[in-house]
Design a protein around this motif. Structure first.
Motif, PDB file in Angstrom:
ATOM      1  N   GLY A  98       0.815  -1.210   0.000  1.00 19.47           N
ATOM      2  CA  GLY A  98       0.000   0.000   0.000  1.00 19.47           C
ATOM      3  C   GLY A  98       0.846   1.256   0.000  1.00 19.47           C
ATOM      4  N   TRP A  99       1.909   1.270   0.807  1.00 17.68           N
ATOM      5  CA  TRP A  99       2.783   2.443   0.835  1.00 17.68           C
ATOM      6  C   TRP A  99       3.538   2.590  -0.480  1.00 17.68           C
ATOM      7  N   ARG A 100       3.913   1.463  -1.110  1.00 20.05           N
ATOM      8  CA  ARG A 100       4.591   1.561  -2.414  1.00 20.05           C
ATOM      9  C   ARG A 100       3.650   2.172  -3.458  1.00 20.05           C
ATOM     10  N   ASP A 101       2.386   1.795  -3.402  1.00 20.09           N
ATOM     11  CA  ASP A 101       1.398   2.391  -4.313  1.00 20.09           C
ATOM     12  C   ASP A 101       1.286   3.899  -4.076  1.00 20.09           C
ATOM     13  N   ASP A 102       1.324   4.298  -2.812  1.00 18.53           N
ATOM     14  CA  ASP A 102       1.141   5.709  -2.469  1.00 18.53           C
ATOM     15  C   ASP A 102       2.325   6.570  -2.902  1.00 18.53           C
ATOM     16  N   TYR A 103       3.529   6.026  -2.795  1.00 25.73           N
ATOM     17  CA  TYR A 103       4.724   6.837  -3.012  1.00 25.73           C
ATOM     18  C   TYR A 103       5.363   6.661  -4.390  1.00 25.73           C
ATOM     19  N   ASP A 104       4.887   5.733  -5.196  1.00 27.20           N
ATOM     20  CA  ASP A 104       5.454   5.510  -6.522  1.00 27.20           C
ATOM     21  C   ASP A 104       4.500   6.087  -7.568  1.00 27.20           C
ATOM     22  N   PRO A 105       4.868   7.188  -8.228  1.00 28.85           N
ATOM     23  CA  PRO A 105       3.952   7.806  -9.209  1.00 28.85           C
ATOM     24  C   PRO A 105       3.530   6.857 -10.322  1.00 28.85           C
ATOM     25  N   ASP A 106       4.428   5.953 -10.733  1.00 25.22           N
ATOM     26  CA  ASP A 106       4.071   5.023 -11.804  1.00 25.22           C
ATOM     27  C   ASP A 106       3.023   4.008 -11.351  1.00 25.22           C
ATOM     28  N   ARG A 107       3.004   3.673 -10.085  1.00 26.83           N
ATOM     29  CA  ARG A 107       1.987   2.757  -9.548  1.00 26.83           C
ATOM     30  C   ARG A 107       0.708   3.510  -9.197  1.00 26.83           C
ATOM     31  N   LEU A 108       0.862   4.763  -8.802  1.00 26.02           N
ATOM     32  CA  LEU A 108      -0.307   5.553  -8.415  1.00 26.02           C
ATOM     33  C   LEU A 108      -1.091   6.052  -9.627  1.00 26.02           C
ATOM     34  N   ALA A 109      -0.397   6.433 -10.695  1.00 23.31           N
ATOM     35  CA  ALA A 109      -1.055   7.058 -11.850  1.00 23.31           C
ATOM     36  C   ALA A 109      -2.207   6.230 -12.424  1.00 23.31           C
ATOM     37  N   PRO A 110      -2.073   4.891 -12.612  1.00 22.63           N
ATOM     38  CA  PRO A 110      -3.194   4.126 -13.166  1.00 22.63           C
ATOM     39  C   PRO A 110      -4.441   4.113 -12.283  1.00 22.63           C
ATOM     40  N   GLN A 111      -4.280   4.496 -11.028  1.00 21.22           N
ATOM     41  CA  GLN A 111      -5.418   4.511 -10.115  1.00 21.22           C
ATOM     42  C   GLN A 111      -6.165   5.848 -10.128  1.00 21.22           C
ATOM     43  N   LEU A 112      -5.640   6.820 -10.886  1.00 21.81           N
ATOM     44  CA  LEU A 112      -6.249   8.142 -10.926  1.00 21.81           C
ATOM     45  C   LEU A 112      -7.172   8.290 -12.131  1.00 21.81           C
ATOM     46  N   SER A 113      -7.987   9.310 -12.098  1.00 19.26           N
ATOM     47  CA  SER A 113      -8.928   9.591 -13.177  1.00 19.26           C
ATOM     48  C   SER A 113      -8.191  10.025 -14.435  1.00 19.26           C
ATOM     49  N   PRO A 114      -8.832   9.912 -15.606  1.00 25.57           N
ATOM     50  CA  PRO A 114      -8.193  10.356 -16.856  1.00 25.57           C
ATOM     51  C   PRO A 114      -7.853  11.842 -16.826  1.00 25.57           C
ATOM     52  N   ALA A 115      -7.075  12.257 -17.794  1.00 29.04           N
ATOM     53  CA  ALA A 115      -6.622  13.647 -17.868  1.00 29.04           C
ATOM     54  C   ALA A 115      -7.802  14.607 -17.989  1.00 29.04           C
ATOM     55  N   LEU A 116      -7.643  15.781 -17.376  1.00 25.50           N
ATOM     56  CA  LEU A 116      -8.635  16.843 -17.487  1.00 25.50           C
ATOM     57  C   LEU A 116      -8.230  17.806 -18.601  1.00 25.50           C
ATOM     58  N   THR A 117      -9.201  18.520 -19.126  1.00 25.29           N
ATOM     59  CA  THR A 117      -8.906  19.508 -20.166  1.00 25.29           C
ATOM     60  C   THR A 117      -8.634  20.886 -19.587  1.00 25.29           C
ATOM     61  N   LYS A 118      -9.057  21.107 -18.335  1.00 27.25           N
ATOM     62  CA  LYS A 118      -8.781  22.383 -17.677  1.00 27.25           C
ATOM     63  C   LYS A 118      -8.715  22.160 -16.173  1.00 27.25           C
ATOM     64  N   PRO A 119      -8.024  23.033 -15.460  1.00 26.90           N
ATOM     65  CA  PRO A 119      -7.885  22.842 -14.015  1.00 26.90           C
ATOM     66  C   PRO A 119      -9.223  22.914 -13.281  1.00 26.90           C
ATOM     67  N   LEU A 120      -9.287  22.223 -12.155  1.00 26.61           N
ATOM     68  CA  LEU A 120     -10.430  22.352 -11.265  1.00 26.61           C
ATOM     69  C   LEU A 120     -10.352  23.703 -10.555  1.00 26.61           C
ATOM     70  N   PRO A 121     -11.493  24.313 -10.260  1.00 30.20           N
ATOM     71  CA  PRO A 121     -11.445  25.598  -9.547  1.00 30.20           C
ATOM     72  C   PRO A 121     -10.900  25.405  -8.139  1.00 30.20           C
ATOM     73  N   GLY A 122      -9.916  26.198  -7.792  1.00 31.03           N
ATOM     74  CA  GLY A 122      -9.334  26.108  -6.460  1.00 31.03           C
ATOM     75  C   GLY A 122     -10.084  26.983  -5.472  1.00 31.03           C
ATOM     76  N   VAL A 123     -10.291  26.473  -4.276  1.00 31.31           N
ATOM     77  CA  VAL A 123     -11.005  27.205  -3.241  1.00 31.31           C
ATOM     78  C   VAL A 123     -10.090  27.366  -2.036  1.00 31.31           C
ATOM     79  N   SER A 124      -9.816  28.613  -1.662  1.00 30.68           N
ATOM     80  CA  SER A 124      -9.008  28.871  -0.480  1.00 30.68           C
ATOM     81  C   SER A 124      -9.780  28.478   0.774  1.00 30.68           C
ATOM     82  N   ARG A 125      -9.110  27.797   1.673  1.00 30.24           N
ATOM     83  CA  ARG A 125      -9.761  27.415   2.923  1.00 30.24           C
ATOM     84  C   ARG A 125      -9.695  28.529   3.959  1.00 30.24           C
ATOM     85  N   TRP A 126      -8.623  29.345   3.906  1.00 35.49           N
ATOM     86  CA  TRP A 126      -8.397  30.283   5.000  1.00 35.49           C
ATOM     87  C   TRP A 126      -8.221  31.738   4.583  1.00 35.49           C
ATOM     88  N   ALA A 127      -7.662  31.993   3.436  1.00 32.10           N
ATOM     89  CA  ALA A 127      -7.384  33.383   3.084  1.00 32.10           C
ATOM     90  C   ALA A 127      -8.652  34.155   2.781  1.00 32.10           C
TER      91      ALA A 127
END
Length: 282
Positions: A129-158
């Protein structure tokens, strides 16, 4: 006199006059740390602080002063650094100037991974599990496909409706720095109490902060936006949108702040691909 400290385009007096002219009704304060670092702050309404930060971070090339958002006035920031004299700051600045920031950033992640593997002991499932978390090549297949534009960022504190600090004014503090990544070095007690105790006997230092912040600035246009105690926010101009790049960023953020990035899959599909990264340490 030779120094590793940044020499800004505008003097402190000049910047103070410019800010007074541009923001005539805003309270202004200035203070100097024990190491001789000038801090100039302007009080800004919570719902305008992002707009004002955008303007003045965009003028960094003209001023040589980097603005960051906080709840601490310049005199409070200066008093926080009474234990840092000029010689100590020069030594720290020299260390950061000479370090390979990519290599140092990688060492932070490796150290975090080794500590996690040590905690897993002989449990093979936990180790995988830790190898999956820290190895980008193992983690990448578990992520969603590429986005066409960034997600809107929301400041938590500022700023924003999710703000946990109320709607009082914020301080926009200016410090002489080559970029936002250098602010935690010029003000080494800014994040937490100077040294963050991370994993076991591993300590995160201002040099570690600078290495990771500079790497993220170069890779994804991430800039220091807010710094206040255990809270840090970055505004990200070019967040990673494809799974492999998002996995790389998520593993680095996990290594730096696993209090926030406890699940790199969630972070890799969400915050990492957005225009604001909010981090905090418990």
């Amino acid at each position: 006199m030779d120094t590793f400290l940044h020499q800004p385009c505008l003097s402190a007096d000049e910047l103070f006059r410019v800010l007074r002219a541009h923001l005539p009704s805003a309270p202004l304060k200035r203070a100097t740390t024990a190491a001789g670092v000038e801090v100039i702050g302007v009080s800004v309404a919570w719902n305008r602080v992002r707009e004002v930060w955008d303007e003045w971070s965009g003028k960094h090339g003209e001023t040589g002063w980097w603005p960051y958002v906080t709840l601490m006035s310049p005199d409070n920031v200066a008093s926080l650094h009474d234990d840092v004299d000029h010689a100590a700051l020069e030594k720290l600045m020299a260390e950061v100037a000479c370090q390979d920031h990519d290599a140092r950033a990688a060492s932070v992640v490796v150290s975090s991974f080794r500590w996690s593997m040590g905690c897993a002991g002989e449990d093979e499932e936990d180790q995988e599990g830790w190898r999956d978390d820290y190895d980008p090549d193992r983690l990448a297949p578990q992520l969603s496909p590429a986005l066409t534009k960034p997600l809107p960022g929301v400041s938590r504190w500022a700023s924003g409706d999710r703000d946990i600090w109320g709607r009082g004014p914020r301080w926009l503090n200016f410090v002489p720095a080559r970029g936002g990544y250098e602010v935690p070095v010029v003000l080494p007690n800014l994040i937490g109490t100077g040294n963050w105790f991370g994993y076991g006997d591993r300590i995160l230092t201002p040099a570690d902060d600078a290495a990771l912040l500079r790497r993220w600035q170069e890779q994804w246009g991430a800039e220091l936006f807010l710094a206040y105690g255990a809270y840090l926010e970055l505004v990200v101009d070019r967040p990673p949108l494809d799974p492999r790049a998002a996995a790389q960023a998520a593993t680095e953020l996990l290594g730096y702040c696993d209090d926030t990035v406890q699940d790199p899959r969630t972070a890799g599909d969400g915050m990492v691909r957005s225009t604001v990264w909010s981090l905090w340490w418990d």
